[in-house]
Design a protein around this motif. Structure first.
Motif, mmCIF file in Angstrom:
data_model
loop_
_atom_site.group_PDB
_atom_site.id
_atom_site.type_symbol
_atom_site.label_atom_id
_atom_site.label_comp_id
_atom_site.label_asym_id
_atom_site.label_seq_id
_atom_site.Cartn_x
_atom_site.Cartn_y
_atom_site.Cartn_z
ATOM 1 N N ASP A 1 24.172 0.448 -6.968
ATOM 2 C CA ASP A 1 23.790 1.644 -6.834
ATOM 3 C C ASP A 1 22.689 2.210 -6.202
ATOM 4 O OD1 ASP A 1 26.505 2.197 -8.518
ATOM 5 O OD2 ASP A 1 25.288 1.034 -9.940
ATOM 6 N N THR A 2 21.854 1.466 -5.895
ATOM 7 C CA THR A 2 20.660 1.837 -5.336
ATOM 8 C C THR A 2 20.643 2.395 -4.178
ATOM 9 O OG1 THR A 2 19.318 0.042 -6.659
ATOM 10 C CG2 THR A 2 18.147 1.110 -4.637
ATOM 11 N N LYS A 3 20.085 3.654 -3.729
ATOM 12 C CA LYS A 3 20.249 4.362 -2.476
ATOM 13 C C LYS A 3 19.163 5.256 -2.458
ATOM 14 C CE LYS A 3 24.009 5.730 -4.533
ATOM 15 N NZ LYS A 3 25.157 6.148 -4.932
ATOM 16 N N ILE A 4 19.038 5.682 -1.236
ATOM 17 C CA ILE A 4 18.208 7.081 -0.717
ATOM 18 C C ILE A 4 18.679 7.784 0.261
ATOM 19 C CG2 ILE A 4 16.347 5.521 0.611
ATOM 20 C CD1 ILE A 4 14.137 7.383 -0.618
ATOM 21 N N GLY A 5 18.674 9.047 0.195
ATOM 22 C CA GLY A 5 19.457 9.927 1.378
ATOM 23 C C GLY A 5 18.333 10.906 1.830
ATOM 24 N N VAL A 6 17.977 11.341 2.759
ATOM 25 C CA VAL A 6 17.202 12.557 3.205
ATOM 26 C C VAL A 6 17.884 13.628 4.233
ATOM 27 C CG1 VAL A 6 15.134 13.034 4.545
ATOM 28 C CG2 VAL A 6 15.168 10.992 3.154
ATOM 29 N N GLN A 7 17.904 14.637 3.917
ATOM 30 C CA GLN A 7 18.712 15.699 4.739
ATOM 31 C C GLN A 7 17.877 16.872 5.221
ATOM 32 O OE1 GLN A 7 22.617 16.640 2.557
ATOM 33 N NE2 GLN A 7 22.112 19.014 2.839
ATOM 34 N N VAL A 8 18.227 16.999 6.397
ATOM 35 C CA VAL A 8 17.431 18.084 7.250
ATOM 36 C C VAL A 8 18.318 19.280 7.347
ATOM 37 C CG1 VAL A 8 16.173 18.766 9.117
ATOM 38 C CG2 VAL A 8 15.953 16.371 8.365
ATOM 39 N N GLY A 9 17.937 20.580 7.444
ATOM 40 C CA GLY A 9 19.033 21.627 7.503
ATOM 41 C C GLY A 9 18.048 22.577 8.308
ATOM 42 N N TYR B 1 20.706 -2.567 4.376
ATOM 43 C CA TYR B 1 20.376 -1.426 3.732
ATOM 44 C C TYR B 1 19.798 -0.494 4.922
ATOM 45 C CZ TYR B 1 20.475 -2.546 -1.192
ATOM 46 O OH TYR B 1 21.087 -3.009 -2.259
ATOM 47 N N GLN B 2 20.442 -0.957 6.149
ATOM 48 C CA GLN B 2 20.104 -0.076 7.360
ATOM 49 C C GLN B 2 20.233 1.464 7.346
ATOM 50 O OE1 GLN B 2 18.282 -1.237 10.131
ATOM 51 N NE2 GLN B 2 18.399 0.546 11.194
ATOM 52 N N PRO B 3 19.350 2.376 7.523
ATOM 53 C CA PRO B 3 19.776 3.712 7.371
ATOM 54 C C PRO B 3 20.731 4.072 8.497
ATOM 55 C CG PRO B 3 17.341 3.372 7.415
ATOM 56 C CD PRO B 3 17.956 2.228 7.555
ATOM 57 N N ALA B 4 21.760 4.927 8.155
ATOM 58 C CA ALA B 4 22.723 5.442 9.111
ATOM 59 C C ALA B 4 22.875 6.780 8.717
ATOM 60 C CB ALA B 4 24.340 4.825 8.595
ATOM 61 N N VAL B 5 23.337 7.466 9.953
ATOM 62 C CA VAL B 5 23.740 9.032 9.656
ATOM 63 C C VAL B 5 24.909 9.021 9.194
ATOM 64 C CG1 VAL B 5 24.182 11.111 11.135
ATOM 65 C CG2 VAL B 5 22.546 9.547 12.050
ATOM 66 N N GLU B 6 24.994 9.912 7.908
ATOM 67 C CA GLU B 6 25.863 10.075 7.253
ATOM 68 C C GLU B 6 26.891 11.387 7.558
ATOM 69 O OE1 GLU B 6 27.434 7.921 5.331
ATOM 70 O OE2 GLU B 6 28.745 9.074 3.972
ATOM 71 N N TRP B 7 25.943 12.334 7.719
ATOM 72 C CA TRP B 7 26.125 13.792 8.166
ATOM 73 C C TRP B 7 25.473 14.393 9.389
ATOM 74 C CZ3 TRP B 7 25.641 17.073 3.228
ATOM 75 C CH2 TRP B 7 26.864 16.719 1.961
ATOM 76 N N PHE C 1 24.565 30.656 12.638
ATOM 77 C CA PHE C 1 24.571 29.608 12.954
ATOM 78 C C PHE C 1 23.855 28.457 12.170
ATOM 79 C CE2 PHE C 1 26.078 31.589 16.867
ATOM 80 C CZ PHE C 1 27.278 30.802 17.127
ATOM 81 N N SER C 2 24.018 27.212 11.763
ATOM 82 C CA SER C 2 22.992 26.327 11.126
ATOM 83 C C SER C 2 23.824 24.991 11.443
ATOM 84 C CB SER C 2 23.139 26.679 9.437
ATOM 85 O OG SER C 2 24.561 26.432 9.103
ATOM 86 N N ALA C 3 22.701 23.927 11.297
ATOM 87 C CA ALA C 3 22.991 22.581 11.248
ATOM 88 C C ALA C 3 22.448 21.605 10.276
ATOM 89 C CB ALA C 3 22.677 22.206 12.754
ATOM 90 N N THR C 4 23.304 20.689 9.744
ATOM 91 C CA THR C 4 22.624 19.749 8.876
ATOM 92 C C THR C 4 22.826 18.277 9.416
ATOM 93 O OG1 THR C 4 23.369 21.274 7.138
ATOM 94 C CG2 THR C 4 22.861 18.924 6.397
ATOM 95 N N VAL C 5 21.737 17.481 9.043
ATOM 96 C CA VAL C 5 21.639 16.040 9.348
ATOM 97 C C VAL C 5 21.238 15.212 8.074
ATOM 98 C CG1 VAL C 5 20.566 14.044 10.496
ATOM 99 C CG2 VAL C 5 21.001 16.487 11.878
ATOM 100 N N GLN C 6 21.947 14.249 7.539
ATOM 101 C CA GLN C 6 21.711 13.600 6.525
ATOM 102 C C GLN C 6 21.565 12.221 6.819
ATOM 103 O OE1 GLN C 6 24.287 12.164 2.904
ATOM 104 N NE2 GLN C 6 23.532 14.157 2.412
ATOM 105 N N LEU D 1 14.046 20.427 4.197
ATOM 106 C CA LEU D 1 14.101 19.084 3.982
ATOM 107 C C LEU D 1 14.310 18.911 2.411
ATOM 108 C CD1 LEU D 1 13.647 16.258 4.790
ATOM 109 C CD2 LEU D 1 10.977 16.600 4.162
ATOM 110 N N SER D 2 15.240 17.964 2.434
ATOM 111 C CA SER D 2 15.703 17.716 0.939
ATOM 112 C C SER D 2 16.354 16.363 0.838
ATOM 113 C CB SER D 2 16.952 18.654 0.345
ATOM 114 O OG SER D 2 17.970 18.413 1.181
#
Length: 410
Positions: A74-82, A105-111, A89-94, A38-39
């Motif tokens: 500019d204000t934002k926040i992102g969370v990434q799960v690898g 500011y509705q969160p959206a899946v970027e990756w 094999f690997s996977a990433t969701v951001q 988690l990052s």
């Protein structure tokens, strides 16, 4: 341009692989050992200008700064799960929350992608990934990863697409002391830009990057696709023009699956205390979205925890892509306009993004994984430029923009 509802709908294939892989690998892991990581990253920024005749904002944002301080830009926040299922094999969701094309500011899946590393040189990804159009596409939202407070908008404001759904293949090879990386990708992308939905279908792109001795790097990229802008006002105007002797003008304005390309060249130098970046980009379309050329040059120097930098940039309009000279001045169209040519020219002028920017800033790494940045820009638009909510009095007068932000990664 416009949107989708909340895109909390991660690419099904990527998440499917993620879940299947997790279940399969969980049996091979020792108790307490997780395959997941988690990052995250975030920016808290404020912006202020010296004019109330327009709003400073990023392309697509409905809200922005005037003489009143705004935290929306500019204000934002992102969370990434690898998840790493195996060496192959690997996977990433951001998930990212920032001001979108609706102003929320509705969160959206970027990756949301799955990756297969077939060899040390070759990897393939499938799912939703960052649209690799610019030199810093993969981390342009991660303020801590960039020297600037935000990437120069005279270049990065040309294409408001931040991700695409599809697949890519990356191949890396050593050539002498240099490393060459090739990325071939394809798929489709969409985004909401100030209320209108913008889509790029049938995307096919190729990037080539060379990491050279001495801290030098070169990147060349090109992508093409079919551009569609879903805007009710534009659609109505195109339909109305089709019923006049000037239907060809309507066809030129129409942005429905029109050919579009974007090409970029980036040069970098990062050695010791000195860093320098240069990026040159060209956008071409066959619609009312103008063809443009953008460039910037940045030079910075590290002094301990401080990195002062300066940037010069320009966004130039090469063509409006619409020939209004076939419409005589003063031709009225009942129910549409008292002067058709004046109406069309006004629409095209509203799409003009010409501007020049001089900027200076400083980054201060005052704490672990955290920085503080101040940036000053003096922007001279020719027309509305990249500003929003412009008044008739706006344009041709330089605008001073002051920005302050704290970036962090965790």
């Amino acid at each position: 341009m416009l949107s989708t509802t909340y895109r909390f709908r991660p690419t099904a294939l990527a998440l499917g692989i993620l879940m299947i892989g997790a279940q399969a690998q969980a049996q091979d892991k020792a108790p307490g050992e997780s395959i997941f990581s988690l990052s995250g990253f975030g920016t808290l920024g404020v912006v202020k200008t010296d004019t109330d005749e327009a709003r400073y904002r990023l392309t697509g944002q409905p809200r922005g700064a005037t003489t009143e301080v705004s935290a929306d830009v500019d204000t934002k926040i992102g969370v990434q799960v690898g998840a790493k299922f195996s060496p192959m094999f690997s996977a990433t969701v951001q998930v990212l929350s920032k001001q979108n094309g609706y102003g929320s500011y509705q969160p959206a899946v970027e990756w949301a992608f799955a990756k297969a590393q077939f060899s040390p040189s070759l990897s393939v990804r499938v799912g939703r990934m960052g649209a690799p159009l610019f030199a810093v596409s993969d981390f342009r939202d991660v303020g801590y990863a960039n020297t600037w407070l935000r990437p120069p908008q005279d270049v990065y404001g040309q294409v408001p697409l931040s991700h695409f759904d599809g697949a890519d293949a990356n191949y890396q090879v050593a050539l002498g002391s240099s490393t060459l990386t090739f990325q071939l990708y394809g798929g489709k992308s969409d985004s909401v830009v100030t209320g209108s939905k913008v889509k790029l279908d049938s995307m096919v792109g190729l990037n080539a990057t060379a990491e050279l001795d001495g801290g030098f790097s070169i990147r060349l990229g090109h992508v093409q696709g079919k551009l569609t802008v879903e805007n009710a006002s534009l659609g109505g105007l195109v339909t109305a023009l089709s019923k006049t002797p000037f239907a060809s003008v309507g066809q030129e304005m129409d942005a429905t699956k029109k050919h579009a390309t974007f090409t970029g060249l980036g040069l970098g130098y990062d050695q010791g205390n000195v860093l320098a970046l240069l990026e040159y980009t060209r956008r071409k379309t066959d619609s009312y979205v103008p063809s443009t050329t953008g460039w910037f040059a940045t030079v910075g120097y590290r002094l301990g925890k401080f990195t002062p930098y300066v940037t010069l940039s320009e966004l130039h309009q090469d063509s409006s892509n619409v020939n209004t000279s076939v419409i005589p001045a003063g031709v009225p169209v009942p129910g549409l306009a008292p002067d058709l040519r004046k109406l069309i020219d006004g629409v095209l002028q509203s799409q003009s993004t010409r501007q020049k920017t001089k900027a200076a800033g400083v980054r201060w790494d005052f704490y672990r994984n955290t920085d503080l940045k101040f940036q000053y820009e003096r922007i001279t638009p020719d027309g509305p430029g990249l500003f929003g909510s412009t008044t008739a009095a706006f344009g041709n007068t330089p605008v001073n923009v002051y920005s302050l932000a704290v970036d962090m990664v965790f």
